[in-house]
Design an enzyme around this catalytic site. Structure first.
Site, PDB file in Angstrom:
ATOM      1  N   GLY A   1     -38.854-116.094  11.485  1.00 38.99           N
ATOM      2  CA  GLY A   1     -38.657-116.216  12.926  1.00 38.99           C
ATOM      3  C   GLY A   1     -39.885-116.813  13.569  1.00 38.99           C
ATOM      4  O   GLY A   1     -40.574-117.651  12.971  1.00 38.99           O
TER       5      GLY A   1
ATOM      6  N   ARG B   1     -43.182-104.157  10.488  1.00 33.68           N
ATOM      7  CA  ARG B   1     -43.002-102.741  10.766  1.00 33.68           C
ATOM      8  C   ARG B   1     -43.140-101.964   9.470  1.00 33.68           C
ATOM      9  O   ARG B   1     -42.739-102.443   8.397  1.00 33.68           O
ATOM     10  CB  ARG B   1     -41.622-102.474  11.385  1.00 33.68           C
ATOM     11  CG  ARG B   1     -41.472-102.931  12.826  1.00 33.68           C
ATOM     12  CD  ARG B   1     -42.289-102.065  13.760  1.00 33.68           C
ATOM     13  NE  ARG B   1     -42.115-102.437  15.169  1.00 33.68           N
ATOM     14  CZ  ARG B   1     -42.890-103.269  15.828  1.00 33.68           C
ATOM     15  NH1 ARG B   1     -43.909-103.853  15.196  1.00 33.68           N
ATOM     16  NH2 ARG B   1     -42.678-103.528  17.099  1.00 33.68           N
TER      17      ARG B   1
ATOM     18  N   GLU C   1     -46.476 -93.530  11.580  1.00 34.85           N
ATOM     19  CA  GLU C   1     -47.728 -93.838  12.256  1.00 34.85           C
ATOM     20  C   GLU C   1     -48.008 -92.777  13.309  1.00 34.85           C
ATOM     21  O   GLU C   1     -47.116 -92.466  14.108  1.00 34.85           O
ATOM     22  CB  GLU C   1     -47.665 -95.210  12.925  1.00 34.85           C
ATOM     23  CG  GLU C   1     -47.577 -96.359  11.948  1.00 34.85           C
ATOM     24  CD  GLU C   1     -47.465 -97.706  12.617  1.00 34.85           C
ATOM     25  OE1 GLU C   1     -47.467 -98.718  11.906  1.00 34.85           O
ATOM     26  OE2 GLU C   1     -47.339 -97.749  13.866  1.00 34.85           O
TER      27      GLU C   1
ATOM     28  N   HIS D   1     -52.263-100.628  13.030  1.00 30.94           N
ATOM     29  CA  HIS D   1     -51.251-101.297  13.862  1.00 30.94           C
ATOM     30  C   HIS D   1     -51.910-101.898  15.104  1.00 30.94           C
ATOM     31  O   HIS D   1     -51.467-101.695  16.234  1.00 30.94           O
ATOM     32  CB  HIS D   1     -50.136-100.322  14.272  1.00 30.94           C
ATOM     33  CG  HIS D   1     -48.872-101.013  14.697  1.00 30.94           C
ATOM     34  ND1 HIS D   1     -47.646-100.405  14.679  1.00 30.94           N
ATOM     35  CD2 HIS D   1     -48.641-102.270  15.147  1.00 30.94           C
ATOM     36  CE1 HIS D   1     -46.704-101.236  15.098  1.00 30.94           C
ATOM     37  NE2 HIS D   1     -47.288-102.381  15.391  1.00 30.94           N
TER      38      HIS D   1
END
Length: 341
Positions: free
Chosen positions: A163, A245, A274, A293
């Site tokens: 993407g 993710r 997380e 993250h």
């Protein structure tokens, strides 16, 4: 008419509006005549409730609060959920559209920073950067020849998710002299042709890649895309990089593959869950790089994301169609304003 009110999710913001990203320009909402406030009393730690949403016309979601159709149906004043970031997992976009609630995100702001994060990981792994840092920091210079990098030129990079972010990764790494492959999906064919990416089966991607880079969105079909079978198909000299993710990877399977030497290492900006438990094994492995993250949280990301999310909030408040809406059906026949409670 009541003033249009925006609630700021409290997971990543202080009561004064200062966020984990710094100042995101909430004064621009005030200048546009909108009132904003961080959810009082810290909000809910993991999810909003209908009672919390009741006073708000819009929510600026800084983290990853979930929004279901049932939740927004019980909060009839809500018109807009604005995500600060590219991801929208946990948000029932179609369900919210059915309720007349628009969902927006800020994909362009995250695209280049996430792609450069993936490139950072790829180069660090190819040079065994962290392992060599530990040798130097520990004064173990006599072992430096045991931590030779594999280099990049001539290697195969498999991008899972071609993407916006995946395509940017391909653009960045193409000059390094690598072969780039991605999974053969109809949605990827036009981009692949433009970028010179070879489309292959998922099995071939796993088996032929020296670096597997995960940039896919999290969907029911992509959860645990990298599982024990995928890892077993990989080369023992190959690496996994995840900037998408954490749930894209079966983390237990990855841990076992690393322990058994079935792959060479991993670099992970995302984990499941997380934050990780203090005894998470991946945190203690020499051949694994873990960041919290946050690797894409650059100054450019904050600047562009702030501008994009504020613009979207003002557009919806004014009855205009925002740029990055995730379900255009909300706008069939014009913006469908929700009745206020």
């Amino acid at each position: 008419m009541n003033q249009y009110v925006v609630g700021i999710s409290a997971d990543l913001a202080a009561p004064d509006g200062l966020t984990v990203f710094g100042d995101i320009g909430l004064d621009r909402l005030t200048d546009a005549g909108l009132r904003w406030e961080v959810f009082p009393d810290g909000g809910a730690p993991h999810a909003p409730t209908p009672e919390m949403l009741a006073p708000y016309d819009a929510v600026l979601s800084l983290g990853h609060w979930p929004f279901s159709r049932d939740l927004v149906a019980a909060a009839p004043r809500l018109k807009h959920v604005a995500r600060f970031g590219a991801g929208y997992d946990g948000i029932d976009v179609a369900g919210l559209a059915e309720e007349g609630v628009i969902v927006t995100n800020t994909p362009l702001a995250a695209r280049r920073p996430l792609a450069t994060a993936a490139l950072t990981f790829l180069l660090a792994l190819s040079h065994r950067l962290v392992e060599n840092h530990r040798l130097a920091a520990g004064g173990d210079w006599e072992r430096r020849g045991q931590r030779r990098g594999i280099g990049v030129a001539g290697r195969t990079v498999g991008i899972v998710g071609l993407g916006g972010v995946g395509s940017e990764v391909a653009r960045l790494i193409a000059p390094l002299g690598v072969r780039i492959v991605s999974e053969d999906r109809p949605s990827a064919r036009a981009r692949a042709a433009e970028l010179g990416v070879e489309l292959v089966s998922r099995t071939r991607l796993a088996a032929e890649s020296d670096f597997v880079v995960l940039t896919a969105a999290l969907t029911p079909s992509s959860r645990h895309l990298v599982d024990a079978g995928f890892l077993a198909a990989m080369r023992p000299t190959a690496y996994v990089i995840n900037v998408g993710r954490g749930q894209l990877i079966d983390q237990a399977a990855l841990t076992e593959a690393l322990r058994a030497g079935r792959i060479a290492g991993a670099a992970l900006d995302v984990l499941d869950p997380e934050p990780p438990a203090p005894d998470e094994p991946l945190l203690r492995m020499d051949n694994v790089i873990v960041t919290p993250h946050s690797l894409c949280w650059t100054a450019d990301f904050v600047r562009d994301g702030s501008g994009s999310v504020v613009e979207a909030l003002v557009d919806v408040a004014r009855g205009r169609r925002p740029v990055h809406t995730l379900d255009a059906s909300v706008y069939e026949g014009g913006y469908r304003a929700r009745p206020r409670a």
